[in-house]
Design a protein around this motif. Structure first.
Motif, PDB file in Angstrom:
ATOM      1  N   PRO A   4       1.543  -4.350   0.030  1.00 39.42           N
ATOM      2  CA  PRO A   4       0.728  -3.653   0.904  1.00 39.42           C
ATOM      3  C   PRO A   4      -0.615  -3.380   0.705  1.00 39.42           C
ATOM      4  O   PRO A   4      -1.174  -2.829   1.563  1.00 39.42           O
ATOM      5  CB  PRO A   4       1.469  -2.190   0.495  1.00 39.42           C
ATOM      6  N   LYS A   5      -1.022  -3.879  -0.540  1.00 40.65           N
ATOM      7  CA  LYS A   5      -2.419  -3.650  -1.070  1.00 40.65           C
ATOM      8  C   LYS A   5      -3.387  -4.722   0.008  1.00 40.65           C
ATOM      9  O   LYS A   5      -4.398  -4.726   0.101  1.00 40.65           O
ATOM     10  CB  LYS A   5      -2.730  -4.049  -2.435  1.00 40.65           C
ATOM     11  N   GLU A   6      -2.382  -5.877   0.340  1.00 43.12           N
ATOM     12  CA  GLU A   6      -3.339  -6.928   1.238  1.00 43.12           C
ATOM     13  C   GLU A   6      -3.633  -6.530   2.463  1.00 43.12           C
ATOM     14  O   GLU A   6      -3.180  -5.370   3.227  1.00 43.12           O
ATOM     15  CB  GLU A   6      -2.516  -8.113   1.311  1.00 43.12           C
ATOM     16  N   SER A   7      -4.580  -7.430   3.299  1.00 40.42           N
ATOM     17  CA  SER A   7      -4.582  -7.096   4.512  1.00 40.42           C
ATOM     18  C   SER A   7      -3.787  -7.820   5.389  1.00 40.42           C
ATOM     19  O   SER A   7      -3.181  -8.816   4.977  1.00 40.42           O
ATOM     20  CB  SER A   7      -6.089  -7.529   4.990  1.00 40.42           C
ATOM     21  N   ASN A   8      -3.385  -7.075   6.742  1.00 38.99           N
ATOM     22  CA  ASN A   8      -2.455  -7.781   7.573  1.00 38.99           C
ATOM     23  C   ASN A   8      -3.227  -8.444   8.670  1.00 38.99           C
ATOM     24  O   ASN A   8      -2.635  -8.734   9.821  1.00 38.99           O
ATOM     25  CB  ASN A   8      -1.530  -6.707   8.130  1.00 38.99           C
ATOM     26  N   SER A   9      -4.280  -9.179   8.209  1.00 38.16           N
ATOM     27  CA  SER A   9      -5.120  -9.513   9.341  1.00 38.16           C
ATOM     28  C   SER A   9      -4.359 -10.997   9.781  1.00 38.16           C
ATOM     29  O   SER A   9      -4.349 -11.153  11.095  1.00 38.16           O
ATOM     30  CB  SER A   9      -6.709 -10.102   8.840  1.00 38.16           C
ATOM     31  N   MET A  10      -3.861 -11.436   8.951  1.00 38.31           N
ATOM     32  CA  MET A  10      -2.976 -12.980   9.576  1.00 38.31           C
ATOM     33  C   MET A  10      -1.842 -12.539  10.343  1.00 38.31           C
ATOM     34  O   MET A  10      -1.808 -13.170  11.313  1.00 38.31           O
ATOM     35  CB  MET A  10      -2.465 -13.670   8.296  1.00 38.31           C
ATOM     36  N   SER A  11      -1.100 -11.419  10.274  1.00 35.28           N
ATOM     37  CA  SER A  11      -0.106 -11.108  11.257  1.00 35.28           C
ATOM     38  C   SER A  11      -0.735 -10.803  12.311  1.00 35.28           C
ATOM     39  O   SER A  11      -0.376 -11.063  13.631  1.00 35.28           O
ATOM     40  CB  SER A  11       0.567  -9.975  10.608  1.00 35.28           C
ATOM     41  N   LEU A  12      -2.001  -9.878  12.446  1.00 35.22           N
ATOM     42  CA  LEU A  12      -2.637  -9.616  13.663  1.00 35.22           C
ATOM     43  C   LEU A  12      -3.008 -10.526  14.512  1.00 35.22           C
ATOM     44  O   LEU A  12      -2.984 -10.993  15.521  1.00 35.22           O
ATOM     45  CB  LEU A  12      -3.791  -8.588  13.338  1.00 35.22           C
ATOM     46  N   ASP A  62       4.948  -5.405   9.683  1.00 30.47           N
ATOM     47  CA  ASP A  62       3.561  -5.742   8.740  1.00 30.47           C
ATOM     48  C   ASP A  62       2.771  -5.067   9.473  1.00 30.47           C
ATOM     49  O   ASP A  62       1.460  -4.951   8.846  1.00 30.47           O
ATOM     50  CB  ASP A  62       3.289  -7.228   8.897  1.00 30.47           C
ATOM     51  N   LEU A  63       2.696  -4.347  10.644  1.00 30.10           N
ATOM     52  CA  LEU A  63       1.699  -3.483  11.467  1.00 30.10           C
ATOM     53  C   LEU A  63       1.615  -2.301  10.669  1.00 30.10           C
ATOM     54  O   LEU A  63       2.452  -1.556   9.995  1.00 30.10           O
ATOM     55  CB  LEU A  63       2.138  -3.319  12.737  1.00 30.10           C
ATOM     56  N   LYS A  64       0.203  -1.873  10.429  1.00 30.53           N
ATOM     57  CA  LYS A  64       0.008  -0.698   9.778  1.00 30.53           C
ATOM     58  C   LYS A  64      -0.223   0.804  10.784  1.00 30.53           C
ATOM     59  O   LYS A  64      -0.051   1.737  10.049  1.00 30.53           O
ATOM     60  CB  LYS A  64      -1.229  -0.800   9.200  1.00 30.53           C
ATOM     61  N   CYS A  65      -0.539   0.631  12.125  1.00 27.52           N
ATOM     62  CA  CYS A  65      -0.719   2.008  12.633  1.00 27.52           C
ATOM     63  C   CYS A  65      -0.207   1.988  14.088  1.00 27.52           C
ATOM     64  O   CYS A  65       0.192   0.598  14.751  1.00 27.52           O
ATOM     65  CB  CYS A  65      -2.067   2.298  12.831  1.00 27.52           C
TER      66      CYS A  65
END
Length: 902
Positions: free
Chosen positions: A314-322, A366-369
């Protein structure tokens, strides 16, 4: 000043840890000291000490970096020079290692150790130069043999290929191939389009890329993303799989960053690999919709995306999924909405749609919001609409298939598209279609909707009557099976409750019999027979169905056969059926008071079926074992497949735990590969699943010879799962079995004890020595007794201000004979090895004499023997001996010595 003292203390602590062999703790202490210390000379010493820790921990790159920092501060630091030479040697940089050693010899010409090390290194340099120069010409030669179209000798080619692959696995060999223009030559091999040459090239490239970022970057540039994804999409299955393995390794190396590369060279060029990662992923997404790509190539691309896109923590960014959702969501849905056999559809396997569902699910999770989730829904709705509106019937089928794919993956998104206008009506009307293919798509969608929909009541109202119609009147088995499963799903609301009889057509028994008949009918295609298992997964909630199923050996074996087949989407249904038959689901115990109230209010009371009583379950387990359930489960675990989700792994772990419940069944479970299968289940999955698998491993370890059950290195892999059973949130039974199993392992070898220490088990074992429950207390003491064969554990008993020794002395005087045996055995060993302990025993408790006397007077010869050894060891210490002789001990010893029988 205070700062200086703290760093001094930390350094002393580090030295003590290092002496005791706890290199990781020493490393922590030195690192902490470094963070507080700004004095140059002190820092140099800490770097030098840290280098020693890294050498012990086999992290040679870090050892070299730390030693270099010490040498920068003082070029004559002989310890640092020697340590750096050792690190360089392990890293394969022998010339640099020699120059460090020569410096050591010139600083201390008389030191024999340095001379010896230099001589040894000199001879290994000589050997290496010989093989190196031969490797140089050999690499060229191997490529010549492989690339020569005239070379007809197949054996010679195979040998050359094998040599290249093996050479690439060693750092020096990989570098050699890389320097000898190897990447260009490997590219030529790939371009021959001959399977065996392509395989050799791909497997060699795995060696070159593994753990080495800069080489991976160079190889990616040379081969290019289009070529790599094209190789993944070839028809030849093994080549496609080898390309999958290579890409997986490349992704890992690009993500890991600078792990094994040498710092010095790379600091100048900061490599940014995210562009390259994106380029590769873009090509994988394009491969999904490329008509010329093979079906398994498509599967491999989906599996790669599942492995590399979602973030690991969860610490990493999810930019790749986005980014993937933005660029490729529609492409993934293209695979998920493929209608098999429709004209112009993409080539897919029976696993493709399931893999698409799993990938969509992972991306959604993997989405955050909410904003990110809204965007996901919006794209899915747009996609489904685009097919549903303005196309002919074929478009409507695609839309419905996409809904099914989403319902099996991110169900929230599935429910949202199910609510789009016209979708549900279309599903219901297509259920009555004259075309089998169309009817299949619609009935399956209805079933997935029944599973997940918030508005199941709407489906229940419309769906049940529709499905009953289909089940009664359809001419086609393929449709009838699916209608039946729909009825089972809609009717299994009562769960395991016997008094809520299902309302599906006919009795549950009749339906189950029909499912078993279909399951065994090999004339029906496997995809349809899979649905028969889905039906049983629901129907086996009923104990009568369980009983009939385990009597039907042909049906059990047909199910196991499906579980081992290519089609992995059946795994969950098989596992669910087995959980039901072995009753290994969680049992809800109703609160007795609530039951009284319910009776009083004439409410419905859940009842247990008489055939779910333990003796029935035990018989069912035996029948499953005889039918070969273990090899089916082992095969299910082995499949590196997206369908093996964490919840599926948990079900399999539950079944395994039920299978090893009885000690006499455990040998058979192990013989069919159960022990091996449980290790991965205990290391990855849901917390419940991992715990159940660990508990099954513990049961096996307790009642068998662990070295036979877990041969070779496997025995060391069992330690971590067993230690996990000691955590406080585990049940008392799990703690107890974990301790018993570790006791067994700790008695085997020092290497195993070291592994147990490394997993930080000792403080937990000690904690359980104070447990209220006497069985747990006994198990912990016995475990400690075996662990005390390790020097590190013995030193804990010598530590100032600890109560460990006192507890062992007091336990030697307890009533429970087994506890006394374990505690006095530990004392016998400790007093033999450490004279200091003999002196401390009289200091820890005033009762020490009466405890020792009671041991010698015990009716049990084992206790007498242990007591005699402790007293004999203590007599070697003069002041203790005086106290012993002044007591009644001498008389007791004289009497005991005359007893000839013992």
């Amino acid at each position: 000043g205070a700062h200086w003292q703290v760093t001094g203390q930390l350094r002393e602590q580090g030295n003590a840890f290092f002496q005791a062999g706890d290199h990781a703790a020493a490393l922590d202490a030195y690192t902490q000291a470094l963070s507080l210390c700004d004095a140059g000379p002190e820092r140099a010493v800490l770097h030098r000490n840290r280098a020693a820790c890294y050498l012990k921990l086999e992290d040679y790159a870090k050892a070299e970096a730390d030693a270099s920092k010490a040498i920068e501060a003082d070029g004559r630091d002989i310890k640092a020079l020697f340590r750096r030479s050792q690190a360089l040697q392990k890293l394969g940089r022998l010339d640099q290692a020699v120059s460090d050693l020569q410096r050591c010899v010139s600083l201390e010409p008389k030191n024999k150790a340095f001379q010896e090390a230099l001589r040894a290194l000199g001879s290994s340099m000589h050997e290496k130069m010989k093989t190196m120069s031969c490797t140089d010409s050999k690499v060229q030669q191997m490529f010549q043999i492989l690339l020569d179209p005239e070379e007809k000798d197949v054996d010679k080619k195979q040998k050359a290929a094998q040599n290249l692959i093996v050479l690439a696995r060693e750092e020096a060999g990989a570098e050699k191939i890389f320097q000898s223009d190897g990447v260009r030559l490997l590219t030529q091999l790939l371009d021959t389009a001959k399977a065996e040459l392509m395989l050799a090239a791909l497997r060699t490239l795995v060696g070159l890329c593994s753990g080495h970022r800069s080489r991976t970057m160079a190889i990616l540039v040379e081969l290019g993303a289009p070529r790599l994804s094209a190789v993944l999409g070839v028809e030849h299955e093994h080549v496609s799989l080898a390309a999958y393995n290579l890409l997986h390794v490349m992704f890992d190396s690009l993500k890991e960053g600078l792990q094994r590369d040498f710092r010095g060279k790379e600091d100048a060029v900061v490599l940014d690999s995210s562009k390259d990662l994106k380029l590769l992923i873009k090509h994988l997404l394009e491969l999904l919709v490329l008509e010329g790509a093979s079906a398994h190539g498509r599967d491999n691309a989906l599996n790669l995306l599942i492995k590399v896109v979602p973030r690991k923590s969860p610490k990493e960014s999810n930019s790749m999924s986005l980014w993937v959702i933005d660029q490729g969501l529609k492409k993934i849905l293209e695979v998920g909405s493929t209608v098999c056999g429709a004209p112009g559809s993409l080539p897919v396997t029976e696993n493709s749609r399931m893999s698409a569902s799993v990938l969509l699910s992972k991306l959604y999770d993997d989405l955050k919001c909410d904003a990110e989730r809204e965007n996901f829904h919006h794209l899915c709705e747009g996609y489904v609409r685009s097919w549903f509106e303005g196309h002919e019937l074929s478009g409507k089928l695609r839309a419905i298939q996409a809904v099914s794919c989403l319902l099996q993956g991110p169900a929230d998104a599935g429910n949202r598209v199910l609510e789009l206008e016209g979708i549900m009506d279309c599903v219901l009307s297509l259920c009555a279609s004259v075309s089998e293919a169309h009817q299949l798509v619609a009935v399956e969608a209805l079933i997935h909707a029944a599973d997940k929909a918030k508005r199941a009541s709407f489906i229940t109202a419309n769906g049940v009557s529709l499905l009953k119609e289909i089940y009664k009147h359809s001419e086609r088995d393929s449709i009838r099976i699916r209608a039946l499963v729909g009825l089972c799903k809609l009717g299994s609301a009562g769960g395991t409750d016997f008094s809520m009889k299902q309302f599906a057509e006919g009795s549950t028994m009749k339906l189950a019999k029909q499912c078993r008949k279909w399951l065994c009918n090999e004339a029906i295609d496997a995809g349809t027979r899979r649905w028969a298992v889905e039906g049983l997964a629901y129907l086996t909630f009923d104990a009568d169905v369980k009983e009939e199923f385990v009597e039907d050996k042909a049906a059990m074996q047909a199910m196991f056969h499906l579980a081992k087949s290519e089609d992995r989407s059946v795994l969950y249904a098989v596992a669910s059926t087995l959980v039901n038959c072995t009753n290994s689901y969680d049992h809800e115990e109703p609160d007795p008071q609530m039951l009284e109230l319910a009776k009083y209010a004439k409410q419905h009371i859940p009842e247990q079926h008489p055939k779910d009583k333990p003796e029935f379950v035990r018989r069912r387990v035996r029948k499953l074992l005889t039918a070969g359930v273990v090899s089916a489960l082992s095969c299910m675990v082995k499949s590196e497949n997206p369908a093996l989700t964490n919840s599926c792994r948990e079900l399999i772990s539950r079944v395994f735990l039920a299978l090893v419940e009885e000690a006499e069944d455990r040998g058979g479970v192990v013989a069919q590969g159960g022990g091996k299968a449980l290790i991965p289940l205990s290391l990855e999955g849901t917390e419940v699943g991992q715990t159940k698998a660990a508990q099954a491993l513990a049961k096996i370890t307790i009642t068998s010879n662990p070295e036979m059950v877990f041969p070779g290195e496997r025995i060391y892999e069992v330690v971590r799962p067993l230690v996990s059973l000691l955590h406080l949130q585990r049940t008392g039974l799990e703690n107890f079995e974990g301790l018993m199993a570790l006791t067994n392992l700790a008695g085997i070898s020092e290497r195993l004890r070291q592994k147990i220490l490394k997993e930080k088990a000792v403080p937990m074992i000690e904690g359980y020595m104070f447990e209220e429950h006497e069985l747990i207390r006994l198990a912990a003491t016995e475990c400690m007794c075996n662990m005390a064969m390790s020097v590190e554990v013995q030193e804990l008993f010598l530590a100032e201000g600890s109560d460990r020794l006192k507890l062992m002395v007091l336990y030697s005087g307890e009533e429970d004979e087994k506890l006394r045996r374990a505690a006095s055995g530990t004392l016998a060993m400790l007093t033999a090895l450490h004279p200091a302990i003999c002196k401390r025993i009289p200091q820890v408790t005033a009762h020490w004499l009466e405890i020792l006397q009671a041991l010698l007077l015990s009716p049990s010869p084992e206790l007498q023997h242990r007591g005699a050894i402790v007293v004999m060891n203590m007599m070697a210490e003069r002041e203790v001996a005086e106290q012993l002789i002044a007591s009644e001990m001498l008389e007791i010893l004289s009497v005991t010595a005359k007893d000839k029988d013992k």
